[in-house]
Design a protein around this motif. Structure first.
Motif, PDB file in Angstrom:
ATOM      1  N   LYS A 213      -8.150  -3.264  11.042  1.00  0.00           N
ATOM      2  CA  LYS A 213      -8.522  -2.216  11.910  1.00  0.00           C
ATOM      3  C   LYS A 213      -9.808  -2.757  12.710  1.00  0.00           C
ATOM      4  N   ALA A 214     -10.523  -3.568  12.042  1.00  0.00           N
ATOM      5  CA  ALA A 214     -11.822  -3.977  12.655  1.00  0.00           C
ATOM      6  C   ALA A 214     -11.659  -5.103  13.813  1.00  0.00           C
ATOM      7  N   ASP A 416     -23.304  -7.217   8.226  1.00  0.00           N
ATOM      8  CA  ASP A 416     -22.249  -7.449   9.448  1.00  0.00           C
ATOM      9  C   ASP A 416     -21.277  -8.502   8.919  1.00  0.00           C
ATOM     10  N   GLY A 418     -18.007  -7.832   9.269  1.00  0.00           N
ATOM     11  CA  GLY A 418     -16.508  -7.476   9.957  1.00  0.00           C
ATOM     12  C   GLY A 418     -15.733  -6.316   9.214  1.00  0.00           C
ATOM     13  N   PRO A 420     -15.533  -2.331   8.291  1.00  0.00           N
ATOM     14  CA  PRO A 420     -16.041  -1.217   8.365  1.00  0.00           C
ATOM     15  C   PRO A 420     -16.168  -0.439   6.970  1.00  0.00           C
TER      16      PRO A 420
END
Length: 469
Positions: A213-214, A416, A418, A420
């Motif tokens: 998704k990311a 961060d 990658g 979510p």
């Protein structure tokens, strides 16, 4: 004797009128023929290229071809997500055709229960006319052949070969990589990449969770087109040689994860529930991120039935829940090392001793320790996990100093990486107490000892614990 001259004069007058009218009519016809000839010449000579193109566009059409989704590999190049060939059935609803009859006839050649037939009819009702809808994925060669040779009995139904996403290691990386699934109405937008016509293609899939998704846009690639010959109603007759536009594969993504470590981590958990994160402390690379138990992402690609999804969702070990990033827990005694760091920064000596008789009296109650540790310094308090020592030292420090140190070690924040959906957890302080409890905004001294041993309001994720360590 005058009569003949009168007759000849009348005849001459009539002939003159006839000749004039014939001349005018002939001139009009000649002008019309000249104009028609000029127009035909213009169309054939000057507009030839334009009308040839329009004629070709009526005869031929381009069918969108989904691009191969980008590969996902581990740090050593081992494949974690790839694509494989897939035999499937497509059906495009056409004018003056009863879809129920077609689906019912098709069910005689491929297995489809009543619930599946109703779901297909619902998808057909939501899809534009002549837009193919996927009826079944991963059919066998025998089923593929049975449908192909009965094309006249099944108008609008085609059996073709596409690609389907596959995860070779099943559930080992399901929470990190996620999975892909069919496009829903909610996914399609009026502008941007989700407005492209490829979104309506039955073979196209979109990232639903995790890195799929990311990094969906990078992994998608660019669609191609296949040239086909069509009839007057726009239905495909046959493939047309030449003119195909090749699809551009999606970008390959390499992760920092190590396949062997990830598989070993999931193996160690067995049927137990929990999470584990392993990091290279020199580079910050995450080598393993395990959430147990897991689920087979391949089942989501094929499409789960309502009963299958319900079984996963209601299982008390929560296999759909990414416990490494979204589950928060009290850190317990692992938090004591951060309290020790806060004490050193505040000027407390590591050699200072605190007597532990096996309990600690404060606020009119007895706080128990798990053993009698006697005179205990900081080193011994960490080694024996002495609650009495950290009850006392945390009360001297206060919640704000402890919270500041904990946040500098990575607790109470997202990273961060990658993926979510991370939870920040909670590192409480006096400001938090004022925000969260307006009726009782004061941080009471009795709340600090629990904070000092990683309990109370404190909540962290497995990833934060790994970063702190």
């Amino acid at each position: 004797m005058t009569q003949p001259s009168i007759i000849l004069s009348d005849v001459n007058a009539r002939q003159s009128v006839f000749h004039r009218r014939a001349f005018l009519l002939g001139g009009g016809i000649a002008a019309g023929i000249a104009a028609l000839g000029g127009r035909l010449g213009y169309l054939q000579l000057v507009e030839n290229a334009r009308y040839a193109k329009l004629s070709t566009s009526n005869q031929f059409n381009f069918r969108l071809v989904p691009p191969p989704r980008g590969l996902i590999t581990d740090r050593n190049g081992a494949i974690l997500a790839t694509n494989r060939p897939n035999f499937r059935l497509l059906y495009a609803r056409q004018k003056d055709q009863d879809p129920e009859t077609v689906i019912s006839t098709l069910a005689a050649y491929v297995p489809m229960d009543e619930a599946r037939q109703q779901r297909i009819l619902k998808d057909l009702g939501n899809a534009p006319r002549n837009t193919p809808v996927a009826i079944m994925e991963d059919i066998t060669w025998e089923q593929f052949s049975a449908v192909s040779i009965r094309g006249t009995e099944l108008p609008g139904v085609t059996a073709d070969m596409g690609e389907v996403r596959v995860y070779p290691h099943g559930g080992a990386f399901a929470h990190v990589i996620g999975y892909v699934a069919k496009v829903n109405k909610e996914d399609i937008t009026e502008t941007g990449p989700n407005a492209e016509s490829i979104m309506l293609h039955p073979g196209f899939r979109i990232g639903r969770q995790g890195l799929e998704k990311a990094l969906d846009l990078e992994l998608r690639g660019r669609p191609g087109a296949q040239k086909v010959e069509v009839d007057a109603r726009g239905r495909q007759v046959r493939l047309a040689p030449g003119g195909d536009v090749p699809a551009t594969p999606g970008k390959e993504v390499q992760l920092s994860l190590d396949m062997d470590l990830q598989l070993r981590g999931l193996e160690l958990f067995g049927e137990e529930s929990g999470a584990a994160v392993l990091m290279d402390c020199r580079s910050g690379d995450i080598l393993a991120m395990v959430s147990a138990p897991s689920f087979d992402a391949n089942r989501f690609v094929r499409g789960l039935s309502a009963a299958e999804y319900k079984a996963l969702a209601e299982y008390d070990h929560k296999p759909l829940f990414n416990k490494a990033l979204t589950a928060t827990y009290p850190p317990g005694s692992t938090f004591k090392t951060l309290v020790a760091v806060a004490a050193l920064e505040a000027g407390f000596s590591a050699d200072m001793t605190i007597n532990c008789p096996g309990h600690w009296n404060f606020g009119g109650r007895r706080w128990r320790c798990d053993a009698v540790h006697g005179a205990t310094n900081m080193h011994d308090a960490i080694a024996t996990s002495c609650d009495t020592y950290f009850y006392t030292i945390s009360l001297k420090l206060g919640p704000d100093r402890i919270a500041d140190t904990a946040r500098r070690f990575g607790l109470g924040q997202a990273f961060d990486i990658g993926i979510p959906g991370q939870k920040k957890g909670l590192i409480p302080d006096t400001a938090y107490k004022r925000r969260a409890f307006p009726r009782d905004p004061v941080w009471h001294p009795g709340e600090t000892p629990s904070f000092g041993i990683g309990q109370g309001y404190t909540l962290v994720t497995a990833l934060q614990q790994c970063v702190a360590a």
